[in-house]
Scaffold this motif. Sequence first.
Motif, PDB file in Angstrom:
ATOM      1  N   MET A 107      -3.870 -26.295 -11.582  1.00 30.56           N
ATOM      2  CA  MET A 107      -2.956 -26.047 -12.241  1.00 30.56           C
ATOM      3  C   MET A 107      -3.155 -24.982 -13.224  1.00 30.56           C
ATOM      4  SD  MET A 107      -1.441 -29.803 -13.567  1.00 30.56           S
ATOM      5  CE  MET A 107      -0.942 -31.309 -12.410  1.00 30.56           C
ATOM      6  N   ASP A 108      -2.162 -24.205 -13.282  1.00 29.74           N
ATOM      7  CA  ASP A 108      -2.197 -22.802 -14.158  1.00 29.74           C
ATOM      8  C   ASP A 108      -1.743 -22.930 -15.473  1.00 29.74           C
ATOM      9  OD1 ASP A 108      -2.439 -20.259 -15.043  1.00 29.74           O
ATOM     10  OD2 ASP A 108      -1.625 -19.273 -13.373  1.00 29.74           O
ATOM     11  N   ARG A 109      -2.106 -22.689 -16.570  1.00 36.74           N
ATOM     12  CA  ARG A 109      -1.684 -22.717 -17.889  1.00 36.74           C
ATOM     13  C   ARG A 109      -0.477 -21.508 -17.846  1.00 36.74           C
ATOM     14  NH1 ARG A 109      -6.184 -24.682 -22.327  1.00 36.74           N
ATOM     15  NH2 ARG A 109      -7.095 -26.287 -20.977  1.00 36.74           N
ATOM     16  N   ARG A 110      -0.346 -20.566 -17.380  1.00 41.87           N
ATOM     17  CA  ARG A 110       0.502 -19.539 -17.242  1.00 41.87           C
ATOM     18  C   ARG A 110       1.765 -19.678 -16.087  1.00 41.87           C
ATOM     19  NH1 ARG A 110      -4.399 -17.882 -17.219  1.00 41.87           N
ATOM     20  NH2 ARG A 110      -4.523 -17.216 -15.167  1.00 41.87           N
ATOM     21  N   CYS A 111       1.949 -20.895 -15.763  1.00 44.77           N
ATOM     22  CA  CYS A 111       2.792 -21.248 -14.722  1.00 44.77           C
ATOM     23  C   CYS A 111       4.083 -20.819 -14.873  1.00 44.77           C
ATOM     24  CB  CYS A 111       2.617 -22.314 -13.851  1.00 44.77           C
ATOM     25  SG  CYS A 111       3.027 -23.819 -15.099  1.00 44.77           S
ATOM     26  N   LEU A 112       4.367 -21.104 -16.286  1.00 46.89           N
ATOM     27  CA  LEU A 112       5.883 -20.819 -16.561  1.00 46.89           C
ATOM     28  C   LEU A 112       6.035 -19.312 -17.056  1.00 46.89           C
ATOM     29  CD1 LEU A 112       6.343 -23.719 -19.152  1.00 46.89           C
ATOM     30  CD2 LEU A 112       6.993 -23.752 -16.905  1.00 46.89           C
ATOM     31  N   ASP A 113       5.212 -18.534 -17.267  1.00 44.18           N
ATOM     32  CA  ASP A 113       5.086 -17.369 -17.910  1.00 44.18           C
ATOM     33  C   ASP A 113       6.131 -16.133 -17.054  1.00 44.18           C
ATOM     34  OD1 ASP A 113       3.607 -17.866 -19.933  1.00 44.18           O
ATOM     35  OD2 ASP A 113       1.871 -16.840 -19.265  1.00 44.18           O
ATOM     36  N   PRO A 114       5.976 -16.339 -15.603  1.00 41.49           N
ATOM     37  CA  PRO A 114       6.768 -15.384 -14.997  1.00 41.49           C
ATOM     38  C   PRO A 114       8.234 -15.631 -15.049  1.00 41.49           C
ATOM     39  CG  PRO A 114       4.963 -16.298 -13.561  1.00 41.49           C
ATOM     40  CD  PRO A 114       5.153 -16.797 -14.873  1.00 41.49           C
ATOM     41  N   PHE A 115       8.877 -16.876 -15.152  1.00 43.53           N
ATOM     42  CA  PHE A 115      10.086 -17.076 -15.323  1.00 43.53           C
ATOM     43  C   PHE A 115      10.560 -16.818 -16.696  1.00 43.53           C
ATOM     44  CE2 PHE A 115       8.278 -20.145 -12.706  1.00 43.53           C
ATOM     45  CZ  PHE A 115       9.027 -20.214 -11.438  1.00 43.53           C
ATOM     46  N   LEU A 116       9.676 -16.988 -17.994  1.00 41.56           N
ATOM     47  CA  LEU A 116      10.102 -16.654 -19.024  1.00 41.56           C
ATOM     48  C   LEU A 116      10.207 -15.169 -19.299  1.00 41.56           C
ATOM     49  CD1 LEU A 116       8.115 -19.418 -20.993  1.00 41.56           C
ATOM     50  CD2 LEU A 116      10.303 -19.294 -20.698  1.00 41.56           C
ATOM     51  N   ALA A 147      -1.108 -40.924 -26.994  1.00 44.64           N
ATOM     52  CA  ALA A 147      -2.009 -41.224 -25.773  1.00 44.64           C
ATOM     53  C   ALA A 147      -1.867 -40.421 -24.732  1.00 44.64           C
ATOM     54  CB  ALA A 147      -1.271 -42.886 -25.057  1.00 44.64           C
ATOM     55  N   LEU A 148      -0.973 -39.825 -24.230  1.00 45.64           N
ATOM     56  CA  LEU A 148      -0.752 -38.956 -23.139  1.00 45.64           C
ATOM     57  C   LEU A 148      -1.481 -37.490 -23.624  1.00 45.64           C
ATOM     58  CD1 LEU A 148       2.830 -39.525 -22.295  1.00 45.64           C
ATOM     59  CD2 LEU A 148       1.050 -39.894 -20.746  1.00 45.64           C
ATOM     60  N   VAL A 149      -1.377 -37.169 -24.864  1.00 45.03           N
ATOM     61  CA  VAL A 149      -1.928 -36.030 -25.523  1.00 45.03           C
ATOM     62  C   VAL A 149      -3.801 -36.136 -25.033  1.00 45.03           C
ATOM     63  CG1 VAL A 149      -2.760 -34.559 -27.297  1.00 45.03           C
ATOM     64  CG2 VAL A 149      -0.201 -35.179 -26.568  1.00 45.03           C
ATOM     65  N   ARG A 150      -4.203 -37.245 -25.664  1.00 45.59           N
ATOM     66  CA  ARG A 150      -5.518 -37.394 -25.639  1.00 45.59           C
ATOM     67  C   ARG A 150      -5.977 -37.692 -24.242  1.00 45.59           C
ATOM     68  NH1 ARG A 150      -6.575 -42.414 -30.008  1.00 45.59           N
ATOM     69  NH2 ARG A 150      -8.448 -42.468 -28.714  1.00 45.59           N
ATOM     70  N   LEU A 151      -5.063 -38.302 -23.537  1.00 47.17           N
ATOM     71  CA  LEU A 151      -5.344 -38.522 -22.108  1.00 47.17           C
ATOM     72  C   LEU A 151      -5.490 -37.278 -21.240  1.00 47.17           C
ATOM     73  CD1 LEU A 151      -6.145 -40.801 -20.053  1.00 47.17           C
ATOM     74  CD2 LEU A 151      -3.647 -40.899 -19.421  1.00 47.17           C
ATOM     75  N   LEU A 152      -4.717 -36.131 -21.594  1.00 50.23           N
ATOM     76  CA  LEU A 152      -4.850 -35.131 -20.779  1.00 50.23           C
ATOM     77  C   LEU A 152      -6.238 -34.386 -20.833  1.00 50.23           C
ATOM     78  CD1 LEU A 152      -1.418 -33.304 -21.887  1.00 50.23           C
ATOM     79  CD2 LEU A 152      -2.170 -33.835 -19.486  1.00 50.23           C
ATOM     80  N   ALA A 153      -6.967 -34.660 -22.123  1.00 50.28           N
ATOM     81  CA  ALA A 153      -8.312 -34.050 -22.263  1.00 50.28           C
ATOM     82  C   ALA A 153      -9.094 -34.677 -21.258  1.00 50.28           C
ATOM     83  CB  ALA A 153      -8.717 -34.236 -23.898  1.00 50.28           C
ATOM     84  N   GLU A 154      -9.041 -35.607 -20.542  1.00 49.45           N
ATOM     85  CA  GLU A 154      -9.778 -36.288 -19.668  1.00 49.45           C
ATOM     86  C   GLU A 154      -9.537 -35.361 -18.325  1.00 49.45           C
ATOM     87  OE1 GLU A 154      -9.696 -40.312 -19.198  1.00 49.45           O
ATOM     88  OE2 GLU A 154      -9.532 -40.576 -21.492  1.00 49.45           O
ATOM     89  N   PHE A 155      -8.598 -34.695 -18.143  1.00 46.45           N
ATOM     90  CA  PHE A 155      -8.278 -33.832 -16.910  1.00 46.45           C
ATOM     91  C   PHE A 155      -8.070 -32.558 -17.144  1.00 46.45           C
ATOM     92  CE2 PHE A 155      -6.714 -38.229 -16.669  1.00 46.45           C
ATOM     93  CZ  PHE A 155      -7.321 -38.816 -15.478  1.00 46.45           C
ATOM     94  N   PRO A 156      -9.020 -31.818 -17.691  1.00 47.73           N
ATOM     95  CA  PRO A 156      -8.824 -30.328 -18.256  1.00 47.73           C
ATOM     96  C   PRO A 156      -8.291 -29.560 -17.372  1.00 47.73           C
ATOM     97  CG  PRO A 156     -11.301 -30.780 -17.796  1.00 47.73           C
ATOM     98  CD  PRO A 156     -10.554 -32.154 -17.469  1.00 47.73           C
ATOM     99  N   GLN A 157      -8.288 -29.778 -16.230  1.00 49.28           N
ATOM    100  CA  GLN A 157      -7.660 -28.794 -15.118  1.00 49.28           C
ATOM    101  C   GLN A 157      -6.061 -29.053 -15.014  1.00 49.28           C
ATOM    102  OE1 GLN A 157      -8.528 -31.844 -14.214  1.00 49.28           O
ATOM    103  NE2 GLN A 157      -7.598 -32.603 -12.373  1.00 49.28           N
ATOM    104  N   ALA A 158      -5.660 -30.154 -15.899  1.00 53.66           N
ATOM    105  CA  ALA A 158      -4.065 -30.282 -15.668  1.00 53.66           C
ATOM    106  C   ALA A 158      -3.394 -29.453 -16.913  1.00 53.66           C
ATOM    107  CB  ALA A 158      -3.948 -31.892 -15.999  1.00 53.66           C
ATOM    108  N   VAL A 159      -1.993 -29.207 -16.844  1.00 57.19           N
ATOM    109  CA  VAL A 159      -1.126 -28.843 -18.001  1.00 57.19           C
ATOM    110  C   VAL A 159       0.196 -29.723 -17.518  1.00 57.19           C
ATOM    111  CG1 VAL A 159      -2.356 -26.549 -17.865  1.00 57.19           C
ATOM    112  CG2 VAL A 159      -0.181 -26.925 -16.578  1.00 57.19           C
TER     113      VAL A 159
END
Length: 317
Positions: A1-10, A180-192
């Motif tokens: 997953m790419d943290r910049r995936c929305l950038d081209p649209f925006l 809970a979801l914010v904290r859980l995301l940290a367990e999957f650092p590749q996810a956005v």
Amino acid sequence: MDRRCLDPFLQEAGVVILDGALATELERRGANLDDPLWSARILLEAPELIRQVHYDYFCAGADVAITASYQATFEGFARRGLSREQAEELLLLSVRLAQEARDLFWADPANRQGRIRPLVAASIGPYGAYLADGSEYRGDYGLSVEALMDFHRPRMAVLAASGADLLACETIPCQAEGEALVRLLAEFPQAVAWLSFSCCDDLHVCHGEPFARCVRLASRSEQVIAVGLNCTPPRHVEALLRHAVGVTDRPLVAYPNSGETWDAEHHCWVAGSGETDFRTPALRWYAAGARLIGGCCRTTPADIQAMAQVLRHRSQV
């Protein structure tokens, strides 16, 4: 997953068009969702119908398809007698169906004119969706943040590794589940992910906490790349967005439901009680700060087409 995936649209259009309702659109096409699994039932019975709905939303102008995993949980599938392996395969199927629809849409050169290749967002619905008792619009679970993390962890693990472009943590009714979801995301650092709350008025999420506080909490995570609201009556959207603008630097999300009234006595929606033309509301939501805009329950491909047309041609409206 790419943290910049929305950038081209925006960067190109200044807005990301989300799709509309999946479950109620499946019902509109004849699917029977009278089941605790709700839309996830169709993963078992008619997956090709899910693929077609995704495809139709892309044709209508959607930049993002949200998968049919909102109500798909290991616990829910176990109640139907499915093994853990079968449940995992169904979660992955929800992503594949959206990807197949996207690839079919993109294979036609005519569909590429003025478009960027669409994204697939893997839906992670709230704990209340698994309960199938409407508590995703109350948030009165009585569970700790840690217990909610334990519930969401297995599904997030599968979807974070599914090949989806991002996660859609959606219809979150309370601050505790957002945390809970914010904290859980940290367990999957590749996810956005984007994180969107269900709200009950101009100020509060459904459980009663201030929406702005929930937005601020979600924005603490660099993995949350957009934040906002969904499955909220349209009449509340502008006020909620204005409360959010000052507390986050993330793009704001808004995909409300149709706002229709449910007639409990006759078990039907009251015709004409909600939005019937989303063009002007969509422009107002954009003006109030939303940059990811679409629809939730009871919205249709025609509604998304109307939003896409006005939002992509704002200067001409």
